[in-house]
Design a protein around this motif. Structure first.
Motif, PDB file in Angstrom:
ATOM      1  N   GLY A   1      10.701  63.344 -61.407  1.00  0.00           N
ATOM      2  CA  GLY A   1      11.650  62.350 -60.908  1.00  0.00           C
ATOM      3  C   GLY A   1      12.698  62.777 -59.911  1.00  0.00           C
ATOM      4  O   GLY A   1      13.511  62.037 -59.214  1.00  0.00           O
ATOM      5  N   GLY A   2      12.800  64.179 -59.692  1.00  0.00           N
ATOM      6  CA  GLY A   2      14.052  64.581 -59.089  1.00  0.00           C
ATOM      7  C   GLY A   2      13.809  64.213 -57.428  1.00  0.00           C
ATOM      8  O   GLY A   2      14.666  64.027 -56.873  1.00  0.00           O
ATOM      9  N   GLY A   3      12.337  64.484 -57.088  1.00  0.00           N
ATOM     10  CA  GLY A   3      12.199  64.085 -55.530  1.00  0.00           C
ATOM     11  C   GLY A   3      12.579  62.672 -55.284  1.00  0.00           C
ATOM     12  O   GLY A   3      13.073  62.331 -53.905  1.00  0.00           O
ATOM     13  N   LYS A   4      12.237  61.644 -55.952  1.00  0.00           N
ATOM     14  CA  LYS A   4      12.386  60.329 -55.739  1.00  0.00           C
ATOM     15  C   LYS A   4      13.884  60.134 -55.741  1.00  0.00           C
ATOM     16  O   LYS A   4      14.526  59.351 -55.062  1.00  0.00           O
ATOM     17  N   LEU A   5      14.530  60.747 -56.802  1.00  0.00           N
ATOM     18  CA  LEU A   5      16.103  60.488 -57.046  1.00  0.00           C
ATOM     19  C   LEU A   5      16.861  60.931 -55.709  1.00  0.00           C
ATOM     20  O   LEU A   5      17.905  60.512 -55.198  1.00  0.00           O
ATOM     21  N   ILE A   6      16.518  62.113 -55.293  1.00  0.00           N
ATOM     22  CA  ILE A   6      17.242  62.700 -54.107  1.00  0.00           C
ATOM     23  C   ILE A   6      16.927  61.843 -52.955  1.00  0.00           C
ATOM     24  O   ILE A   6      17.848  61.731 -51.978  1.00  0.00           O
ATOM     25  N   VAL A   7      15.871  61.165 -52.758  1.00  0.00           N
ATOM     26  CA  VAL A   7      15.557  60.317 -51.455  1.00  0.00           C
ATOM     27  C   VAL A   7      16.605  59.225 -51.748  1.00  0.00           C
ATOM     28  O   VAL A   7      17.139  58.619 -50.521  1.00  0.00           O
ATOM     29  N   LYS A   8      16.948  58.765 -52.938  1.00  0.00           N
ATOM     30  CA  LYS A   8      17.611  57.515 -52.869  1.00  0.00           C
ATOM     31  C   LYS A   8      19.287  58.039 -52.891  1.00  0.00           C
ATOM     32  O   LYS A   8      19.857  56.907 -52.100  1.00  0.00           O
ATOM     33  N   GLU A   9      19.692  59.059 -53.127  1.00  0.00           N
ATOM     34  CA  GLU A   9      20.928  59.526 -52.870  1.00  0.00           C
ATOM     35  C   GLU A   9      21.233  59.880 -51.757  1.00  0.00           C
ATOM     36  O   GLU A   9      22.396  59.490 -51.201  1.00  0.00           O
ATOM     37  N   VAL A  10      20.252  60.402 -51.112  1.00  0.00           N
ATOM     38  CA  VAL A  10      20.342  60.727 -49.421  1.00  0.00           C
ATOM     39  C   VAL A  10      20.652  59.441 -48.706  1.00  0.00           C
ATOM     40  O   VAL A  10      21.417  59.272 -47.754  1.00  0.00           O
ATOM     41  N   TYR A  11      19.775  58.414 -49.074  1.00  0.00           N
ATOM     42  CA  TYR A  11      19.781  56.996 -48.416  1.00  0.00           C
ATOM     43  C   TYR A  11      21.287  56.597 -48.597  1.00  0.00           C
ATOM     44  O   TYR A  11      21.607  56.000 -47.562  1.00  0.00           O
TER      45      TYR A  11
ATOM     46  N   THR B   1      -0.273  66.303 -44.519  1.00  0.00           N
ATOM     47  CA  THR B   1      -0.962  66.363 -45.972  1.00  0.00           C
ATOM     48  C   THR B   1      -0.928  65.146 -46.650  1.00  0.00           C
ATOM     49  O   THR B   1       0.013  64.229 -46.596  1.00  0.00           O
ATOM     50  N   GLU B   2      -1.806  64.791 -47.575  1.00  0.00           N
ATOM     51  CA  GLU B   2      -1.930  63.487 -48.452  1.00  0.00           C
ATOM     52  C   GLU B   2      -0.707  63.352 -49.165  1.00  0.00           C
ATOM     53  O   GLU B   2      -0.134  62.443 -49.426  1.00  0.00           O
ATOM     54  N   MET B   3      -0.131  64.605 -49.922  1.00  0.00           N
ATOM     55  CA  MET B   3       0.755  64.496 -50.710  1.00  0.00           C
ATOM     56  C   MET B   3       2.156  64.043 -50.155  1.00  0.00           C
ATOM     57  O   MET B   3       2.894  63.347 -50.455  1.00  0.00           O
ATOM     58  N   ALA B   4       2.311  64.559 -48.793  1.00  0.00           N
ATOM     59  CA  ALA B   4       3.373  64.195 -48.087  1.00  0.00           C
ATOM     60  C   ALA B   4       3.525  62.602 -47.822  1.00  0.00           C
ATOM     61  O   ALA B   4       4.498  61.693 -47.877  1.00  0.00           O
ATOM     62  N   THR B   5       2.325  62.243 -47.405  1.00  0.00           N
ATOM     63  CA  THR B   5       2.024  60.714 -47.000  1.00  0.00           C
ATOM     64  C   THR B   5       2.369  59.929 -48.266  1.00  0.00           C
ATOM     65  O   THR B   5       3.040  58.810 -47.917  1.00  0.00           O
ATOM     66  N   LYS B   6       1.831  60.261 -49.365  1.00  0.00           N
ATOM     67  CA  LYS B   6       1.711  59.463 -50.706  1.00  0.00           C
ATOM     68  C   LYS B   6       3.456  59.484 -51.125  1.00  0.00           C
ATOM     69  O   LYS B   6       3.865  58.420 -51.494  1.00  0.00           O
ATOM     70  N   PHE B   7       3.971  60.731 -50.908  1.00  0.00           N
ATOM     71  CA  PHE B   7       5.518  60.858 -51.353  1.00  0.00           C
ATOM     72  C   PHE B   7       6.293  59.666 -50.562  1.00  0.00           C
ATOM     73  O   PHE B   7       7.117  59.036 -51.183  1.00  0.00           O
ATOM     74  N   HIS B   8       6.245  59.637 -49.266  1.00  0.00           N
ATOM     75  CA  HIS B   8       7.196  58.994 -48.567  1.00  0.00           C
ATOM     76  C   HIS B   8       6.903  57.415 -48.452  1.00  0.00           C
ATOM     77  O   HIS B   8       7.725  56.768 -48.588  1.00  0.00           O
ATOM     78  N   SER B   9       5.543  57.189 -48.512  1.00  0.00           N
ATOM     79  CA  SER B   9       5.141  55.632 -48.524  1.00  0.00           C
ATOM     80  C   SER B   9       5.559  55.323 -49.730  1.00  0.00           C
ATOM     81  O   SER B   9       6.082  54.080 -49.945  1.00  0.00           O
ATOM     82  N   LYS B  10       5.230  55.923 -50.901  1.00  0.00           N
ATOM     83  CA  LYS B  10       5.723  55.465 -52.385  1.00  0.00           C
ATOM     84  C   LYS B  10       7.325  55.219 -52.341  1.00  0.00           C
ATOM     85  O   LYS B  10       7.727  54.391 -53.061  1.00  0.00           O
ATOM     86  N   ASN B  11       7.919  56.022 -51.549  1.00  0.00           N
ATOM     87  CA  ASN B  11       9.478  55.792 -51.722  1.00  0.00           C
ATOM     88  C   ASN B  11       9.971  54.954 -50.541  1.00  0.00           C
ATOM     89  O   ASN B  11      11.253  54.916 -50.554  1.00  0.00           O
TER      90      ASN B  11
END
Length: 209
Positions: free
Chosen positions: A149-159, A178-188
């Motif tokens: 949950g840390g990755g998603k949270l830091i995106v929200k806090e930085v936003y 990478t597919e991982m990067a694409t999924k991470f940012h698209s999902k957020n």
């Protein structure tokens, strides 16, 4: 907010219990109620612990980080990450860092690390000569999480931080192909801006209040 967490917690608990107890309800009918109560208590405790750290976390600027933990660009040392107005941010909870994101501030969108370095140097020099803040675009060039949950949270806090900024008006990534990067940012909630030779840029739309 507490009501939302409570509803989510109850729905997750009910879903888990339905899936795990439906098939066994006939075989273990005498003990099923006790098992449900016990499982629900365990699930609720785990969910409460997760939301507890999320609510208590804060975004802080870091002077250092363990670059070997960086899954994207471990070759970039701390000096690079802090020169020319670049920043390292972390999500902190109970004196422990749970996620890290590194930024460069530019006036142009870089397509690789070399351009990231050049554009951030240019923006820094321009700000020094003109007495302004560094750059208008925040380029997030790496992020990693140490806790679920840390990755998603830091995106929200930085936003939220950029949204309140007086000089930043865009949040763009310099991500690997990478597919991982694409999924991470698209999902957020980010949108693909462009695909480069070795990287891709995603943008989080910033709506100023």
């Amino acid at each position: 907010m507490k009501e939302i967490f409570k509803n989510v917690r109850n729905k997750l608990a009910e879903k888990y219990l339905d899936n795990n107890n439906l098939k066994n309800s006939k075989k273990f009918k005498p003990r099923i109620k006790a098992r449900i109560r016990k499982n629900k208590q365990i699930i609720n405790k785990n969910i409460d612990n997760f939301f507890g750290w999320v609510k208590g976390a804060e975004l802080v600027e870091l002077k250092d980080c363990n670059t070997s933990e960086d899954p994207v660009r471990p070759e970039l040392d701390v000096s690079f990450r802090r020169n020319y107005g670049r920043k390292i941010y972390g999500v902190k909870y109970k004196k422990e860092i749970h996620a890290v994101m590194c930024f460069a501030y530019t006036n142009e969108i870089p397509r690789n690390v070399e351009e990231l370095d050049k554009f951030s140097q240019d923006a820094h020099l321009q700000s020094t000569h003109r007495g302004q803040n560094v750059g208008q675009i925040a380029i997030a060039y790496t992020v990693w999480s140490k806790k679920k949950g840390g990755g998603k949270l830091i995106v929200k806090e930085v936003y939220k931080k950029i949204k309140k900024s007086n000089h930043l008006n865009r949040l763009v990534t310099l991500s690997p192909l990478t597919e991982m990067a694409t999924k991470f940012h698209s999902k957020n909630g980010a949108k693909l801006l462009q695909v480069n030779e070795t990287t891709q840029n995603f943008e989080y739309e910033i709506i100023k209040e």
